[in-house]
Design a protein around this motif. Structure first.
Motif, PDB file in Angstrom:
ATOM      1  N   ASP A  32      -9.878  -7.566  -6.918  1.00 19.18           N
ATOM      2  CA  ASP A  32     -10.678  -8.630  -6.297  1.00 19.18           C
ATOM      3  C   ASP A  32     -10.529  -8.673  -4.778  1.00 19.18           C
ATOM      4  OD1 ASP A  32     -11.529  -9.258  -8.791  1.00 19.18           O
ATOM      5  OD2 ASP A  32     -10.428 -11.134  -8.985  1.00 19.18           O
ATOM      6  N   PHE A  33      -9.340  -8.339  -4.273  1.00 23.78           N
ATOM      7  CA  PHE A  33      -9.119  -8.393  -2.821  1.00 23.78           C
ATOM      8  C   PHE A  33      -9.205  -7.021  -2.151  1.00 23.78           C
ATOM      9  CE2 PHE A  33      -7.037 -12.385  -4.117  1.00 23.78           C
ATOM     10  CZ  PHE A  33      -7.629 -13.265  -3.224  1.00 23.78           C
ATOM     11  N   GLY A  34      -9.319  -5.963  -2.952  1.00 20.54           N
ATOM     12  CA  GLY A  34      -9.409  -4.629  -2.374  1.00 20.54           C
ATOM     13  C   GLY A  34      -8.129  -4.201  -1.679  1.00 20.54           C
ATOM     14  N   VAL A  35      -6.985  -4.557  -2.274  1.00 17.12           N
ATOM     15  CA  VAL A  35      -5.686  -4.218  -1.680  1.00 17.12           C
ATOM     16  C   VAL A  35      -4.865  -3.446  -2.713  1.00 17.12           C
ATOM     17  CG1 VAL A  35      -5.688  -6.251  -0.191  1.00 17.12           C
ATOM     18  CG2 VAL A  35      -4.630  -6.394  -2.463  1.00 17.12           C
ATOM     19  N   SER A  36      -3.745  -2.911  -2.273  1.00 15.44           N
ATOM     20  CA  SER A  36      -2.782  -2.324  -3.208  1.00 15.44           C
ATOM     21  C   SER A  36      -1.498  -3.135  -3.140  1.00 15.44           C
ATOM     22  CB  SER A  36      -2.502  -0.860  -2.865  1.00 15.44           C
ATOM     23  OG  SER A  36      -1.784  -0.766  -1.659  1.00 15.44           O
ATOM     24  N   VAL A  37      -0.865  -3.352  -4.299  1.00 12.56           N
ATOM     25  CA  VAL A  37       0.373  -4.127  -4.387  1.00 12.56           C
ATOM     26  C   VAL A  37       1.427  -3.231  -5.028  1.00 12.56           C
ATOM     27  CG1 VAL A  37       1.483  -6.195  -5.284  1.00 12.56           C
ATOM     28  CG2 VAL A  37      -0.936  -6.273  -4.641  1.00 12.56           C
ATOM     29  N   ILE A  38       2.515  -3.001  -4.292  1.00 10.25           N
ATOM     30  CA  ILE A  38       3.559  -2.088  -4.761  1.00 10.25           C
ATOM     31  C   ILE A  38       4.873  -2.845  -4.888  1.00 10.25           C
ATOM     32  CG2 ILE A  38       4.849   0.014  -4.238  1.00 10.25           C
ATOM     33  CD1 ILE A  38       2.435   0.870  -2.511  1.00 10.25           C
ATOM     34  N   ASP A  39       5.534  -2.663  -6.011  1.00 12.57           N
ATOM     35  CA  ASP A  39       6.862  -3.236  -6.262  1.00 12.57           C
ATOM     36  C   ASP A  39       7.899  -2.349  -5.575  1.00 12.57           C
ATOM     37  OD1 ASP A  39       9.288  -4.017  -7.276  1.00 12.57           O
ATOM     38  OD2 ASP A  39       8.873  -3.434  -9.342  1.00 12.57           O
ATOM     39  N   ARG A  40       8.657  -2.961  -4.647  1.00 11.05           N
ATOM     40  CA  ARG A  40       9.640  -2.140  -3.929  1.00 11.05           C
ATOM     41  C   ARG A  40      10.860  -2.955  -3.503  1.00 11.05           C
ATOM     42  NH1 ARG A  40       7.067   1.678   0.362  1.00 11.05           N
ATOM     43  NH2 ARG A  40       6.322   2.579  -1.612  1.00 11.05           N
ATOM     44  N   ASN A  41      12.038  -2.569  -4.019  1.00  9.88           N
ATOM     45  CA  ASN A  41      13.333  -3.116  -3.597  1.00  9.88           C
ATOM     46  C   ASN A  41      13.373  -4.654  -3.599  1.00  9.88           C
ATOM     47  OD1 ASN A  41      14.229  -0.483  -3.133  1.00  9.88           O
ATOM     48  ND2 ASN A  41      13.443  -0.500  -1.023  1.00  9.88           N
ATOM     49  N   GLY A  42      13.069  -5.244  -4.749  1.00  9.75           N
ATOM     50  CA  GLY A  42      13.168  -6.697  -4.875  1.00  9.75           C
ATOM     51  C   GLY A  42      12.061  -7.460  -4.179  1.00  9.75           C
ATOM     52  N   VAL A  44       7.468  -7.180  -2.965  1.00 11.66           N
ATOM     53  CA  VAL A  44       6.198  -6.461  -3.089  1.00 11.66           C
ATOM     54  C   VAL A  44       5.635  -6.196  -1.691  1.00 11.66           C
ATOM     55  CG1 VAL A  44       5.627  -7.402  -5.353  1.00 11.66           C
ATOM     56  CG2 VAL A  44       4.829  -8.587  -3.315  1.00 11.66           C
ATOM     57  N   ILE A  45       4.954  -5.071  -1.580  1.00  9.57           N
ATOM     58  CA  ILE A  45       4.268  -4.728  -0.341  1.00  9.57           C
ATOM     59  C   ILE A  45       2.773  -4.708  -0.627  1.00  9.57           C
ATOM     60  CG2 ILE A  45       3.898  -2.963   1.424  1.00  9.57           C
ATOM     61  CD1 ILE A  45       6.806  -2.126   1.040  1.00  9.57           C
ATOM     62  N   ILE A  46       2.035  -5.519   0.148  1.00  8.77           N
ATOM     63  CA  ILE A  46       0.580  -5.620  -0.013  1.00  8.77           C
ATOM     64  C   ILE A  46      -0.062  -4.868   1.141  1.00  8.77           C
ATOM     65  CG2 ILE A  46      -1.378  -7.208  -0.224  1.00  8.77           C
ATOM     66  CD1 ILE A  46       0.869  -9.382  -0.795  1.00  8.77           C
ATOM     67  N   THR A  47      -0.918  -3.934   0.822  1.00  5.66           N
ATOM     68  CA  THR A  47      -1.559  -3.103   1.847  1.00  5.66           C
ATOM     69  C   THR A  47      -3.074  -3.156   1.684  1.00  5.66           C
ATOM     70  OG1 THR A  47       0.339  -1.596   1.792  1.00  5.66           O
ATOM     71  CG2 THR A  47      -1.675  -0.794   2.849  1.00  5.66           C
ATOM     72  N   GLY A  48      -3.756  -3.302   2.807  1.00  6.96           N
ATOM     73  CA  GLY A  48      -5.218  -3.337   2.784  1.00  6.96           C
ATOM     74  C   GLY A  48      -5.758  -3.865   4.088  1.00  6.96           C
ATOM     75  N   ARG A  49      -7.012  -4.275   4.083  1.00  4.46           N
ATOM     76  CA  ARG A  49      -7.609  -4.872   5.273  1.00  4.46           C
ATOM     77  C   ARG A  49      -6.858  -6.156   5.593  1.00  4.46           C
ATOM     78  NH1 ARG A  49     -13.732  -6.201   4.550  1.00  4.46           N
ATOM     79  NH2 ARG A  49     -12.999  -8.349   4.588  1.00  4.46           N
ATOM     80  N   GLU A  50      -6.637  -6.460   6.853  1.00 10.74           N
ATOM     81  CA  GLU A  50      -5.743  -7.555   7.230  1.00 10.74           C
ATOM     82  C   GLU A  50      -6.123  -8.888   6.590  1.00 10.74           C
ATOM     83  OE1 GLU A  50      -3.917  -9.821  11.179  1.00 10.74           O
ATOM     84  OE2 GLU A  50      -5.150  -8.026  11.428  1.00 10.74           O
ATOM     85  N   MET A  52      -7.922  -9.557   3.938  1.00  9.29           N
ATOM     86  CA  MET A  52      -7.769  -9.546   2.484  1.00  9.29           C
ATOM     87  C   MET A  52      -6.303  -9.480   2.062  1.00  9.29           C
ATOM     88  SD  MET A  52     -10.529 -10.039   1.023  1.00  9.29           S
ATOM     89  CE  MET A  52     -12.269 -10.142   1.432  1.00  9.29           C
ATOM     90  N   ALA A  53      -5.500  -8.744   2.798  1.00  7.57           N
ATOM     91  CA  ALA A  53      -4.067  -8.664   2.506  1.00  7.57           C
ATOM     92  C   ALA A  53      -3.411 -10.035   2.669  1.00  7.57           C
ATOM     93  CB  ALA A  53      -3.398  -7.632   3.422  1.00  7.57           C
ATOM     94  N   GLU A  54      -3.821 -10.777   3.703  1.00  3.29           N
ATOM     95  CA  GLU A  54      -3.283 -12.116   3.938  1.00  3.29           C
ATOM     96  C   GLU A  54      -3.671 -13.071   2.802  1.00  3.29           C
ATOM     97  OE1 GLU A  54      -1.182 -13.148   5.993  1.00  3.29           O
ATOM     98  OE2 GLU A  54      -1.166 -11.791   7.717  1.00  3.29           O
ATOM     99  N   LYS A  55      -4.929 -12.958   2.340  1.00  2.00           N
ATOM    100  CA  LYS A  55      -5.370 -13.810   1.233  1.00  2.00           C
ATOM    101  C   LYS A  55      -4.627 -13.474  -0.054  1.00  2.00           C
ATOM    102  CE  LYS A  55     -10.060 -14.771   2.930  1.00  2.00           C
ATOM    103  NZ  LYS A  55     -11.512 -14.573   2.685  1.00  2.00           N
ATOM    104  N   ALA A  56      -4.466 -12.183  -0.322  1.00  2.27           N
ATOM    105  CA  ALA A  56      -3.737 -11.759  -1.520  1.00  2.27           C
ATOM    106  C   ALA A  56      -2.287 -12.236  -1.466  1.00  2.27           C
ATOM    107  CB  ALA A  56      -3.800 -10.244  -1.666  1.00  2.27           C
TER     108      ALA A  56
END
Length: 340
Positions: A32-42, A44-50, A52-56
């Motif tokens: 829905d937000f066009g981002v990627s969410v990665i589980d990393r070291n306790g 999450v890292i959200i990557t995408g357009r600024e 949309m990433a902020e909204k996610a």
């Protein structure tokens, strides 16, 4: 355009709830937000357009707060959080979650789950008569029932009266065996279901025997004055104008009334005007009477129900537009060729 990344710290327990079975919820968020969410070291890292990433990220923060309060994260919660995130209403779901009406017999909290439901519950608290209008699955009857049982337990009212018109839903049921109570019970079953879940069957039976809880068809209300009671009229779209007027004029001192209905699901005979439609026109400007309109956004059943309701809403809007266009074309044709 360079990608933008945000890191959120999130405990493993909360992450498991929020990600859902086989990461179904987080995949929905990514899509829905066009981002990627990665589980990393306790975290999450959200990557995408600024933007949309902020909204996610805002949505994940809200869901983390809900999980931290002990809530089960359900698909409906995720869907609504995403909807609010798209509209940049960041704190709505956590604010709504603080309003606990009561607990079911199994200890589950009963809370409004959407902004529309929260406004509905607040309107019931503030007004003597509230009309809860909206499609199936928006919690109109269930929340009204929770408010009624809470008021009853807190001795704010002396009894609960639940009623609905005994009209067959487009089917001819024919002869029903048994005594009068057995004949009307099928029409009132949804009210019993909510009572059992919130109050418990044993407590309900005891209060029913004492006459403190009454579940009856609308026709039984004629000629009565209902004082010090919490009265719920369900399926009000199936009342006639005369029935609605009769019901509203039964209300006595110390009573509170909730009237629920869905104007799109009338079971009245063709050509019969709904008492709910007339009441909305006649009573809209009277003080201490509130009208709450719930929409497909407030559906809290299976997510597919929300899509079904929305599809029907869109279809009805198109049909109304088509009919207006057809009527306009007909009028122009008559003007062109003159009246015979």
């Amino acid at each position: 355009m360079s990608e933008y990344s945000i890191r959120l710290d999130m405990g493993a327990e909360h992450m498991q709830k929020i990600f859902g079975m086989q990461d179904a919820y987080v995949k929905k968020l990514e899509r829905d937000f066009g981002v990627s969410v990665i589980d990393r070291n306790g975290g999450v890292i959200i990557t995408g357009r600024e933007d949309m990433a902020e909204k996610a990220a805002a949505v994940l923060r809200q869901l983390t707060i809900l999980a931290g309060r002990g809530n089960e994260i359900e698909e409906q919660s995720v869907d609504y959080a995403i909807t609010m995130g798209m509209e940049e209403k960041e704190n709505v779901i956590t604010e709504i979650d603080t309003d606990c009406i009561c607990h079911t017999v199994n200890g589950k909290p009963v809370k409004p789950k959407t902004l529309g439901q929260k406004m509905y519950v607040d309107a019931i608290r503030k007004n003597m008569i509230v009309f809860g209008l909206g499609p199936a699955g928006t919690g109109k009857t269930y929340l009204a029932m929770a408010m009624a049982i809470t008021a009853f337990k807190n001795d704010e009212v002396g009894r609960i009266i639940l009623t609905r018109p005994a009209i067959e839903a487009g089917e001819k049921l024919g002869f029903l065996p048994g005594d009068l109570q057995s004949k009307v019970d099928p029409y009132l079953r949804p009210l019993y279901d909510a009572l059992y879940q919130i109050m418990g069957a044993e407590s309900f039976a005891k209060n029913m025997e004492k006459g403190l809880i009454e579940v009856a068809p609308l026709a039984y209300m004629r000629g009565r004055t209902l004082d010090n009671a919490y009265i719920i009229l369900d399926e009000a779209q199936n009342t006639t104008p005369a029935q609605m007027k009769m019901f509203l004029t039964r209300i006595g001192f110390g009573s509170k009334v909730v009237i629920t209905g869905d104007a799109t699901q009338k079971d009245l005979a063709p050509g019969t005007v709904s008492g709910l439609d007339i009441a909305a026109k006649v009573l809209s400007k009277i003080e201490d009477i509130a009208f709450c309109n719930l929409t497909s956004k407030d559906v809290v059943r299976h997510p597919l129900v929300q899509k079904i309701v929305k599809a029907y809403e869109d279809y009805e809007v198109k049909e109304q537009s088509r009919k207006r266009g057809s009527s306009s074309d007909h009028g122009k044709s008559r003007e062109k060729y003159g009246r015979k």
